[in-house]
Every structure is written in structure tokens, then in C-alpha cells.
Design a protein around this motif. Structure first.
Motif, short mmCIF file in Angstrom:
data_model
loop_
_atom_site.label_atom_id
_atom_site.label_comp_id
_atom_site.label_asym_id
_atom_site.label_seq_id
_atom_site.Cartn_x
_atom_site.Cartn_y
_atom_site.Cartn_z
N PHE B 34 0.84 -1.20 0.00
CA PHE B 34 0.00 0.00 0.00
C PHE B 34 0.88 1.25 0.00
O PHE B 34 1.99 1.26 0.53
N TYR B 36 0.12 5.26 1.20
CA TYR B 36 -0.82 6.20 1.80
C TYR B 36 -0.22 7.60 1.71
O TYR B 36 1.01 7.79 1.69
N GLN B 38 -0.58 11.56 3.54
CA GLN B 38 -1.12 12.33 4.67
C GLN B 38 -0.81 13.80 4.41
O GLN B 38 0.36 14.21 4.48
N LEU B 44 -4.76 9.88 7.26
CA LEU B 44 -4.26 9.04 6.17
C LEU B 44 -5.29 8.84 5.09
O LEU B 44 -6.47 8.64 5.35
N LEU B 46 -5.68 6.48 1.42
CA LEU B 46 -5.09 5.44 0.59
C LEU B 46 -4.89 5.97 -0.83
O LEU B 46 -5.83 6.47 -1.45
N LYS B 49 -3.09 0.37 -3.92
CA LYS B 49 -2.82 -0.88 -3.23
C LYS B 49 -2.55 -1.97 -4.25
O LYS B 49 -3.01 -1.90 -5.39
N PHE B 90 3.56 7.42 2.83
CA PHE B 90 3.94 6.23 3.58
C PHE B 90 3.70 4.97 2.75
O PHE B 90 2.62 4.78 2.20
#
Lengths: 117, 114
Positions: B34, B36, B38, B44, B46, B49, B90
Motif C-alpha cells: 500500500f 498512503y 497524509q 491518512l 489510501l 494498493k 507512507f
């Protein structure tokens, strides 16, 4: 679908008090929920895995007596920070793994910002 | 145990530049991958994925990532960044088995100047 809520979104408390944070899966059931902690400008650190109807599994270095986790139903897990101190100030984020999810995808709550004075 | 490495701590780009953020993981079994994002002061979101199938995954906002199994990598790319892409990114991994937690990389701060 797959919405996770957290309450409260932010809380300020005095040192020595306890604070409870709720994590709810609003439109799905979750046997497993996870609690993370995020320090400012840092990544998410897994604190514990919360399993419905059983004891949580804590990561190394996380005090289980300090961070009490209860997962009493398939839609609710709570994290209680006991006797909070300023160093517990952080952003706490939960996530939930739907029962029906074959890919082990997790859905995150919006987080709770805890400030301990 | 799984671990995730993000090599770029802070990336600074001008608008319209291309972006590639590195992510490597260590885990011997089946993984889900994944990315993510922010944004400042927000929670967070998404981006994309990967579970299986086509190793080139397209996500939201023009982002894509490529899973290279032999390199244990899942790098994030965007051909042309915008000022609004300024955020923390992330990479995260979990094992394919149900009930296993996501493990996050340390994050990469992307700053885009207009």
C-alpha cells in the motif's frame, strides 16, 4: 462503505487522568482492529492488535497496563490511556480489518489527537 | 518479521517534475502493498494498493506504483507533480493472511514548489 470512526477526534487532559478512545467500524464487522501511534512528523507505529472477545496482542515496548485495549464487539474497540503523562501526547489511529475482506485490507479511522498537560 | 524501508526522507521538487519514491520491504511470504498519503493536518488517505495480478498499479490523483517481486520493491511514481501533492507519503506492507497488521515505512516528506 468500509468507514471507521474514532471518538473523540481530539482530547486534552491533565496529567494523571485516564482517557478512553473509541474506534468503531460503521458499516462492517471486524474481528481484528489495530491501534497505531504517530508522533509529529513520524510514521505510524503499531501498538497492538485487538481481537474481538480475546486479549489484545501488544507490540514489544508497549505497556499493556498503560494502554488498555478492549474489543467487546465486532464493531467497537477502545483504547484507554491510563494515568496519562505528557509523553503520552500523540496522535492515535485505529484501523479495522473487515470480516469479509479476503485481501486483508485495513480501513483507517481519522485519528485522535491526545494532549496531556 | 516484516519491515519496510523508504529511502528518501525528504524530496523537494518543482511543479511538473517527475516523482519516484522508493519502498523496499522484507518478508518472505505473500504480501499486500500500500501507499498512503497524509496531507498537513489531515488523516491518512489510501493512494493505491497491490494484492495480486498486474504489478503496475494505478491509484488516485495520477499516482502509480510498480511491484517488482525480485527486488522486494514497490516504488511510487507520478509523471508530473503539483503543488498540492506536498504531503507525507507512507509505504506499508502486510502479510496476506487475515488479521495481520500493516507495517509502515518511516515516510517521505514531499515538498513541491510552485
Amino acid at each position: 462503505g468500509a468507514v471507521v470512526s474514532q471518538h473523540p477526534s481530539r482530547v486534552i487532559c491533565k496529567s494523571g487522568t485516564s482517557v478512553k478512545i473509541e474506534c468503531r467500524s460503521l458499516d462492517f464487522q471486524a474481528t481484528t482492529m489495530f491501534w497505531y501511534r504517530q508522533f509529529p512528523k513520524k510514521s505510524l507505529m503499531l501498538m497492538a492488535t485487538s481481537n474481538e472477545g480475546s486479549k489484545a496482542t501488544y507490540e514489544q515496548g508497549v505497556e499493556k497496563d498503560k494502554f488498555l485495549i478492549n474489543h467487546a464487539s465486532l464493531t467497537l474497540s477502545t483504547l484507554t490511556v491510563t494515568s496519562a503523562h505528557p509523553e503520552d501526547s500523540s496522535f492515535y489511529i485505529c484501523s479495522a480489518n473487515p470480516l469479509s475482506n479476503v485481501n486483508n485490507e485495513q480501513f483507517f479511522g481519522p485519528g485522535t489527537r491526545l494532549t496531556v498537560l | 518479521a516484516q519491515s519496510v524501508s523508504q529511502h528518501n526522507h525528504h524530496v523537494i521538487l518543482s511543479e511538473a517534475a517527475s516523482l519516484e519514491l522508493g519502498c523496499n520491504y522484507s518478508y518472505g511470504g505473500t504480501v499486500n502493498l500500500f501507499w498512503y498519503v497524509q496531507y498537513p493536518g489531515q488523516h491518512l488517505q489510501l493512494l493505491l494498493k497491490y494484492f495480486s495480478g498486474d504489478p503496475l498499479v494505478k491509484g488516485i490523483k495520477g499516482f502509480e506504483a510498480e511491484f517488482i517481486k525480485s527486488k522486494f520493491s514497490f516504488n511510487l511514481r507520478k509523471p508530473s507533480v503539483q503543488w498540492s501533492d506536498t504531503a507525507e507519503y507512507f509505504c506499508a506492507v502486510n502479510a496476506g493472511e487475515a488479521g495481520t497488521a500493516l507495517i509502515f515505512g518511516k515516510g517521505t516528506t514531499l515538498s513541491v514548489s510552485s
